[in-house]
Design a protein around this motif. Structure first.
Motif, PDB file in Angstrom:
ATOM      1  N   ILE A 118       0.857  -1.198   0.000  1.00 27.92           N
ATOM      2  CA  ILE A 118       0.000   0.000   0.000  1.00 27.92           C
ATOM      3  C   ILE A 118       0.886   1.238   0.000  1.00 27.92           C
ATOM      4  CG2 ILE A 118      -1.804   1.285   1.234  1.00 27.92           C
ATOM      5  CD1 ILE A 118      -2.518  -1.338   2.702  1.00 27.92           C
ATOM      6  N   TYR A 119       0.696   2.080  -0.990  1.00 28.89           N
ATOM      7  CA  TYR A 119       1.361   3.384  -0.940  1.00 28.89           C
ATOM      8  C   TYR A 119       0.274   4.388  -0.562  1.00 28.89           C
ATOM      9  CZ  TYR A 119       3.107   7.889  -2.215  1.00 28.89           C
ATOM     10  OH  TYR A 119       3.435   9.218  -2.143  1.00 28.89           O
ATOM     11  N   SER A 120       0.389   4.959   0.649  1.00 25.66           N
ATOM     12  CA  SER A 120      -0.633   5.899   1.103  1.00 25.66           C
ATOM     13  C   SER A 120      -0.247   7.327   0.740  1.00 25.66           C
ATOM     14  CB  SER A 120      -0.812   5.781   2.614  1.00 25.66           C
ATOM     15  OG  SER A 120      -1.683   6.812   3.030  1.00 25.66           O
ATOM     16  N   GLN A 121      -1.228   8.061   0.239  1.00 22.54           N
ATOM     17  CA  GLN A 121      -0.983   9.465  -0.145  1.00 22.54           C
ATOM     18  C   GLN A 121      -1.377  10.439   0.953  1.00 22.54           C
ATOM     19  OE1 GLN A 121      -3.301  10.274  -3.635  1.00 22.54           O
ATOM     20  NE2 GLN A 121      -2.441   8.609  -4.830  1.00 22.54           N
ATOM     21  N   ILE A 122      -1.722   9.906   2.130  1.00 23.48           N
ATOM     22  CA  ILE A 122      -2.304  10.754   3.182  1.00 23.48           C
ATOM     23  C   ILE A 122      -1.486  12.011   3.462  1.00 23.48           C
ATOM     24  CG2 ILE A 122      -2.485  10.810   5.726  1.00 23.48           C
ATOM     25  CD1 ILE A 122      -4.389   8.549   5.596  1.00 23.48           C
ATOM     26  N   VAL A 148       4.180  -0.092  -7.359  1.00 25.82           N
ATOM     27  CA  VAL A 148       3.443  -0.839  -6.325  1.00 25.82           C
ATOM     28  C   VAL A 148       3.139  -2.266  -6.821  1.00 25.82           C
ATOM     29  CG1 VAL A 148       1.196  -0.920  -5.141  1.00 25.82           C
ATOM     30  CG2 VAL A 148       2.530   1.183  -5.126  1.00 25.82           C
ATOM     31  N   ILE A 149       2.753  -2.386  -8.082  1.00 30.06           N
ATOM     32  CA  ILE A 149       2.449  -3.721  -8.630  1.00 30.06           C
ATOM     33  C   ILE A 149       3.723  -4.571  -8.701  1.00 30.06           C
ATOM     34  CG2 ILE A 149       1.702  -4.964 -10.712  1.00 30.06           C
ATOM     35  CD1 ILE A 149      -0.306  -2.651 -11.157  1.00 30.06           C
ATOM     36  N   LYS A 150       4.787  -3.970  -9.167  1.00 31.29           N
ATOM     37  CA  LYS A 150       6.069  -4.704  -9.251  1.00 31.29           C
ATOM     38  C   LYS A 150       6.473  -5.203  -7.869  1.00 31.29           C
ATOM     39  CE  LYS A 150       8.603  -3.001 -13.218  1.00 31.29           C
ATOM     40  NZ  LYS A 150       9.367  -1.863 -13.674  1.00 31.29           N
ATOM     41  N   GLU A 151       6.301  -4.328  -6.882  1.00 30.11           N
ATOM     42  CA  GLU A 151       6.692  -4.691  -5.518  1.00 30.11           C
ATOM     43  C   GLU A 151       5.795  -5.822  -4.979  1.00 30.11           C
ATOM     44  OE1 GLU A 151       9.290  -4.064  -4.004  1.00 30.11           O
ATOM     45  OE2 GLU A 151       8.820  -4.656  -1.943  1.00 30.11           O
ATOM     46  N   ALA A 152       4.511  -5.762  -5.298  1.00 28.00           N
ATOM     47  CA  ALA A 152       3.593  -6.821  -4.837  1.00 28.00           C
ATOM     48  C   ALA A 152       4.000  -8.168  -5.444  1.00 28.00           C
ATOM     49  CB  ALA A 152       2.157  -6.470  -5.207  1.00 28.00           C
ATOM     50  N   LEU A 153       4.365  -8.168  -6.727  1.00 22.63           N
ATOM     51  CA  LEU A 153       4.794  -9.420  -7.385  1.00 22.63           C
ATOM     52  C   LEU A 153       6.120  -9.892  -6.792  1.00 22.63           C
ATOM     53  CD1 LEU A 153       3.848  -8.531 -11.064  1.00 22.63           C
ATOM     54  CD2 LEU A 153       2.848 -10.397  -9.726  1.00 22.63           C
ATOM     55  N   ARG A 154       7.019  -8.932  -6.530  1.00 24.10           N
ATOM     56  CA  ARG A 154       8.337  -9.288  -5.988  1.00 24.10           C
ATOM     57  C   ARG A 154       8.181  -9.919  -4.601  1.00 24.10           C
ATOM     58  NH1 ARG A 154      12.093  -8.114  -2.671  1.00 24.10           N
ATOM     59  NH2 ARG A 154      10.915  -6.451  -1.680  1.00 24.10           N
TER      60      ARG A 154
END
Ligand code: KG4
Length: 341
Positions: free
Chosen positions: A33-37, A62-68
Motif C-alpha cells: 500500500i502506498y498511502s498518499q495521506i 506498487v504492482i512490481k513490488e507486490a509481485l516481488r
C-alpha cells in the motif's frame, strides 16, 4: 490436488495506491500500500486531481513490488482483479486502465470488483472459518451500510446513511476541534482521554427504516456546542467533545447492527471499512455481541483501510463464480453494491 489460484489485485479508488497477490482467496502472498495521506493532509482532505496523478506515478512500482514480495511473475497469475467502483472517477480509472493493460498483454482474465464488497471480504483474510451468511456493518469515509451477506456474491442492503457517512462525520468533527485530517484516528486517540458522558449529543432516529442512519444532525449538534461555548467564553474540553461525539456515533452503529442480526435470525456480525478500526467501536460491538451470543468478526486495521488484499479476496470469489470483465470495463464512481456491469 486442485491447482492453486493466484489473483493479482489492484486498488486505487481514493488515496491509496495498492496491489496484492492472493492465493486461493484467503492467503496473502503480498499486500503493498502506498498511502498518499501526507500529501492530502496539507489540504484537509483528499484532492481528487492530486490523487489521480499520484496513482499514475506510483501504480507500476506498487504492482512490481507486490509481485516481488509474493515471489511471483505475471505468468504465475490466474486473473487480474481491480476495483472499478465506487470511488473517485479519476483515481479509479488509473487502476482500471492498468488492470486492463495487464490483462490484454498477458491474456489473463479480468475481474472487476466492487470496493464495498472488497471491504466486506477483508473479513475472510484472517477469519479462515468465516462464511456467509452474516451481517456486515460497513463504515468508511464514503459509506455507512448494513449489509446482509447472503453468499460470497449476494448482498442485500438493509440500512444506509441518509446523509453523511460515519467516517465523514469523524473527519468533519475532527476539523472543527482542530485535529486535522484524517480525523477518525485522531478522535479515536483523543477520546481515550475524555469522558464519553460529558456532553449529551443526539442519536438521530430516521423515519421509514429503523436500520438507516443519519449523522448530519449530530455533526451540527457538535458545531453548535462549540459555537455556544465560544460565545459564552466557556473553555472547550476537546477530549470530552471527541469522546462524547464518538460515543454517539458508536452507540447508534452498534445498536442498529445488533438489532439487524437479531431480526435477520443470523448468528454472525462483521464490521468493515476505515471506521471499523476504531478501538471503541470494536470494544462496544464486541461486548454487545458477547451479551447476545453473536459471533463477532473484524479485520485488522491494515485490512480496514483501502487495500488490495481485500480486492483479491473478493476477486477470487467472483472469479470462481465465473465473473469475467471485458476490456471495455470502465470506472463507475457511484457503483451500487451487488450491481454487476
Ligand atoms: O475505508 P477508508 O480507508 O476509505 C474510504 O472511505 O474508502 O475509510 C477512511 C475513513 C476516514 O473517514 C477516516 O477518518 C476513518 O475511515 N477512520 C476512522 C479510524 N481510522 C480511519 N474513524 C474512526 N476511528 C478510527 N480509528
Amino acid at each position: 490436488m486442485e491447482k492453486d489460484i493466484y489473483i493479482l489485485a489492484i486498488e486505487s479508488s481514493c488515496d491509496e495506491t495498492a496491489a496484492a497477490v492472493m492465493k486461493n482467496g484467503r492467503e496473502e502472498c503480498s499486500n503493498v500500500i502506498y498511502s498518499q495521506i501526507e500529501l492530502h493532509k496539507l489540504y484537509g482532505g483528499v484532492v481528487p486531481e492530486i490523487a489521480s496523478r499520484k496513482h499514475i506515478e506510483k501504480i507500476n512500482q506498487v504492482i512490481k513490488e507486490a509481485l516481488r514480495q509474493a515471489d511471483k511473475d505475471l505468468k504465475d497469475i490466474d486473473a487480474i482483479a481491480v476495483t472499478y467502483g465506487p470511488g473517485l472517477v479519476g483515481a479509479l480509472l488509473v487502476g482500471v486502465a492498468e488492470a486492463k493493460a495487464i490483462a490484454y498483454a498477458t491474456g489473463k482474465p479480468l475481474v472487476g470488483v466492487h470496493q464495498i464488497e472488497g471491504h466486506i471480504a477483508a473479513n475472510y483474510i484472517e477469519n479462515k472459518n468465516l462464511e456467509p451468511p452474516f451481517m456486515c456493518l460497513v463504515v468508511s469515509g464514503g459509506h455507512t451500510h448494513l449489509v446482509k451477506v447472503l453468499d460470497y456474491d449476494e448482498f442485500e442492503i438493509i440500512g444506509r446513511t441518509r446523509d453523511d457517512a460515519a467516517g465523514e462525520a469523524f473527519d468533519k468533527v475532527a476539523r472543527a476541534i482542530g485535529l486535522g485530517y484524517p480525523g477518525g484516528p485522531k478522535i479515536d486517540a483523543l477520546a481515550k482521554e475524555g469522558n464519553k458522558e460529558a456532553i449529551e449529543f443526539p442519536r438521530a432516529k430516521v423515519d421509514g427504516n429503523e436500520f438507516d442512519f443519519s449523522f448530519s444532525g449530530l455533526k451540527s449538534a457538535v458545531l453548535n456546542y462549540l459555537n455556544q461555548c465560544e460565545m459564552k467564553n466557556i473553555e472547550i474540553n476537546r477530549a470530552d467533545v471527541a469522546a462524547s461525539f464518538q460515543y454517539a456515533v458508536i452507540d447508534v452503529l452498534s445498536k442498529h447492527a445488533i438489532q439487524a442480526v437479531k431480526d435477520a435470525g443470523m448468528t454472525k456480525l462483521a464490521i468493515a471499512g476505515g471506521v471499523a478500526s476504531n478501538s471503541s467501536l470494536r470494544e462496544n460491538v464486541k461486548a454487545a455481541c458477547n451479551k447476545e451470543g453473536i459471533e463477532f468478526y473484524h479485520p485488522s486495521p491494515i485490512y480496514c483501510t483501502d487495500n488490495a488484499a481485500m480486492i483479491g479476496t473478493a476477486g477470487y470469489y467472483n472469479y470462481c463464480k465465473g465473473v469475467r470483465h471485458g476490456l471495455d470495463l470502465n470506472a463507475v464512481p457511484n457503483l451500487k453494491i451487488g450491481e454487476r456491469l
